[in-house]
Design a protein around this motif. Structure first.
Motif, short mmCIF file in Angstrom:
data_model
loop_
_atom_site.label_atom_id
_atom_site.label_comp_id
_atom_site.label_asym_id
_atom_site.label_seq_id
_atom_site.Cartn_x
_atom_site.Cartn_y
_atom_site.Cartn_z
N VAL A 242 65.05 44.49 48.53
CA VAL A 242 64.17 45.83 48.25
C VAL A 242 64.35 46.94 47.47
O VAL A 242 63.54 47.46 47.19
N PHE A 243 65.66 47.07 46.76
CA PHE A 243 65.93 48.00 46.50
C PHE A 243 65.04 47.61 45.41
O PHE A 243 64.54 48.83 44.24
N ASN A 244 65.38 46.51 44.35
CA ASN A 244 64.41 45.82 42.74
C ASN A 244 62.57 46.30 43.53
O ASN A 244 62.15 47.17 42.30
N MET A 245 62.46 45.68 44.32
CA MET A 245 60.99 45.88 44.44
C MET A 245 60.60 47.59 44.55
O MET A 245 59.39 48.02 44.26
N GLN A 246 61.35 48.35 45.21
CA GLN A 246 60.56 49.63 44.90
C GLN A 246 60.81 49.95 44.33
O GLN A 246 59.77 51.30 43.48
N ARG A 247 62.11 50.02 43.32
CA ARG A 247 61.68 51.17 42.05
C ARG A 247 60.12 50.05 41.23
O ARG A 247 60.37 50.77 40.15
N LEU A 248 60.69 49.25 41.32
CA LEU A 248 59.45 48.03 40.60
C LEU A 248 58.18 49.11 40.78
O LEU A 248 57.38 49.45 39.75
N ALA A 249 58.02 48.84 42.04
CA ALA A 249 56.73 49.41 42.09
C ALA A 249 56.38 50.84 42.21
O ALA A 249 54.91 51.45 41.42
N VAL A 250 57.37 51.62 41.72
CA VAL A 250 57.28 53.18 41.31
C VAL A 250 57.32 52.70 39.63
O VAL A 250 56.57 53.50 39.22
N LEU A 251 57.96 51.74 38.49
CA LEU A 251 58.08 51.75 37.72
C LEU A 251 56.97 52.02 37.00
O LEU A 251 56.72 52.49 36.08
N THR A 252 56.04 50.37 37.42
CA THR A 252 54.91 50.31 36.59
C THR A 252 53.55 51.39 36.88
O THR A 252 52.73 50.97 36.23
N THR A 253 54.02 52.64 37.30
CA THR A 253 53.21 53.52 37.27
C THR A 253 53.14 55.02 36.50
O THR A 253 52.50 55.07 36.28
N ALA A 254 54.82 54.93 36.63
CA ALA A 254 55.58 55.94 35.98
C ALA A 254 55.23 55.96 34.58
O ALA A 254 55.49 57.04 34.35
N LEU A 255 55.51 54.43 34.08
CA LEU A 255 55.62 54.68 32.77
C LEU A 255 54.52 54.57 32.24
O LEU A 255 53.36 55.06 31.28
N ALA A 256 53.32 54.88 32.92
CA ALA A 256 51.34 55.23 32.46
C ALA A 256 51.00 57.19 32.12
O ALA A 256 50.29 57.30 32.03
N GLN A 257 52.45 57.05 33.57
CA GLN A 257 52.15 58.82 33.54
C GLN A 257 52.41 60.01 31.69
O GLN A 257 52.99 59.43 31.92
N ILE A 265 61.86 57.94 36.06
CA ILE A 265 62.01 56.64 35.78
C ILE A 265 63.40 56.30 35.60
O ILE A 265 63.26 55.01 36.35
N TYR A 266 63.88 57.25 35.66
CA TYR A 266 65.09 56.93 35.57
C TYR A 266 65.90 56.27 35.98
O TYR A 266 66.34 55.12 36.61
N GLU A 267 65.52 56.73 37.82
CA GLU A 267 65.94 55.90 38.67
C GLU A 267 65.03 55.10 39.14
O GLU A 267 65.60 53.80 39.63
N ALA A 268 64.33 54.70 38.75
CA ALA A 268 63.32 53.23 38.97
C ALA A 268 64.02 52.20 37.70
O ALA A 268 62.88 50.51 38.21
N MET A 269 64.20 52.17 37.09
CA MET A 269 64.63 51.75 36.51
C MET A 269 66.17 51.10 36.54
O MET A 269 66.54 50.42 35.76
N LYS A 270 66.49 51.97 37.72
CA LYS A 270 67.68 50.26 38.09
C LYS A 270 67.54 49.14 38.14
O LYS A 270 66.86 48.83 39.15
N ASP A 271 68.44 48.45 38.73
CA ASP A 271 68.47 46.89 39.10
C ASP A 271 69.64 46.45 39.60
O ASP A 271 70.79 47.09 39.45
N ARG A 272 69.36 45.60 40.77
CA ARG A 272 70.66 44.93 41.43
C ARG A 272 70.54 43.71 41.04
O ARG A 272 71.59 42.95 41.77
N VAL A 273 69.45 43.04 40.28
CA VAL A 273 69.17 41.12 40.35
C VAL A 273 69.86 40.56 39.44
O VAL A 273 70.46 39.74 39.56
#
Length: 355
Positions: A242-257, A265-273
């Motif tokens: 869930v940690f990764n899916m939440q951040r990926l959902a945000v990241l794919t839009t945030a990098l286009a803004q 973006i910094y928080e959305a690029m964190k990973d636990r997988v």
């Protein structure tokens, strides 16, 4: 018709995963694998097999035998799936490579895409982008790198769940898809390779803010993808997924803004997988990713492992040299030397005919 047919193929480097997007997202970057190809349209007899030459990264490692080289083996596989038995006679291929091997920048994916595009060009196959991707995925089973290398930009991809027959076809061992062709391979050898099912891979391009560049921090040692995968667990907790899916959902839009938001973006690029498990293979990784932040390094947006590593990718709008040199100092404390490159997100592969 007489004359010489000449064309070039240019494939970009790629970075996969991009933080939480393990095996899902990829990014094309401005380092290139370039093939310069020529052959006579009316070649003299006798038949001559391809001649390969190679310059740049990996030039001392790459086999020049066309029946052992990854790119030409992929090309012959694709050709024989279309009943084209041989390479054109007197074919010459010069490769100039800027993509370092075993560093998490998609060198093998670029070589696979080069082979697919080489076959498409010399066999006049006129394959669609989707079909080219099918052939690439018969060799490189993870879609993130090869998709980004083929179509360019920031892309998300997945493998389609296939029916039973298609699943069997797409699960053929790589030794059968790409057997070691003997130098004297004749018309009957490898005549019926496994043809990929239709529609193995699917993708979408995400937006990308033009203000964002990528700093590739490249340690001077190789790390094989196979070794990097060995350290990953077979199962994950619901919390980590869930940690990764939440951040990926945000990241794919945030990098286009525009302008991009560093805090988001910094928080959305964190990973636990994957990154926590690969830190044992990359001395200095935890220190670099935790101590270089938007608050300490203005201009930084986010930082992560590139693919399986050991390259670290820092996305930033400025302050590039300070980010790279501070990472160099951290790595040096653990005995690792690095190089760094400032890269741009680029378009996909290009085939250009000279005549």
């Amino acid at each position: 018709m007489s004359g010489i047919r000449k064309f070039t193929i240019r494939i970009p480097a790629t970075s996969a995963n991009i933080g939480p997007g393990f095996d899902v997202v990829g990014l094309s970057l401005s380092l290139y694998l370039t093939l310069s190809v020529s052959y006579p349209l009316s070649p003299p007899l006798p038949y001559l097999p391809p001649t390969l030459s190679y310059a740049g990264e990996g030039a001392d490692q790459v086999p020049l035998d066309p029946y052992k080289n990854l790119t030409t083996r992929v090309a012959l596989y694709v050709l024989r799936c279309h009943r084209v038995l041989y390479f054109p006679s007197h074919l010459t291929i010069h490769v100039d490579n800027e993509i370092p091997f075993g560093r998490g920048l998609g060198s093998s994916g670029a070589a696979v895409i080069a082979g697919v595009l080489l076959a498409n060009a010399i066999g006049s196959l006129s394959l669609s982008i989707e079909r080219l991707l099918d052939f690439a995925l018969m060799v490189e089973r993870h879609p993130d790198n090869v998709t980004a290398a083929l179509v360019g930009g920031f892309v998300g991809s997945y493998l389609k769940e296939l029916d039973e027959a298609a699943t069997v076809a797409a699960s053929v061992p790589l030794s059968e898809v790409l057997p070691e062709f003997p130098p004297d391979a004749g018309a009957e050898w490898g005549l019926n390779p496994p043809v990929p099912p239709e529609g193995i891979g699917h993708f979408i391009r995400f937006g990308w803010s033009p203000s964002i560049s990528a700093v590739a921090i490249v340690p001077r040692f190789e790390l094989s993808t196979a070794k990097a995968r060995e350290v990953l667990p077979l199962t994950y907790s619901r919390k980590d997924l869930v940690f990764n899916m939440q951040r990926l959902a945000v990241l794919t839009t945030a990098l286009a803004q525009s302008p991009p938001d560093p805090g988001l973006i910094y928080e959305a690029m964190k990973d636990r997988v994957h990154q926590p498990y690969r830190k044992t293979l990359i001395p200095g990784l935890p220190e670099v990713t935790s101590s270089i932040t938007p608050s300490t390094h203005p201009g930084l947006l986010g930082i992560c492992l590139s693919g399986a590593g050991p390259t670290i990718l820092a996305l930033a709008t400025g302050g590039f040299e300070r980010i790279a040199e501070d990472a160099r100092a951290i790595f040096k404390k653990v005995g690792v030397e690095i190089d760094w490159k400032l890269l741009q997100v680029t378009g996909g592969s290009v085939v250009e005919f000279q005549n």
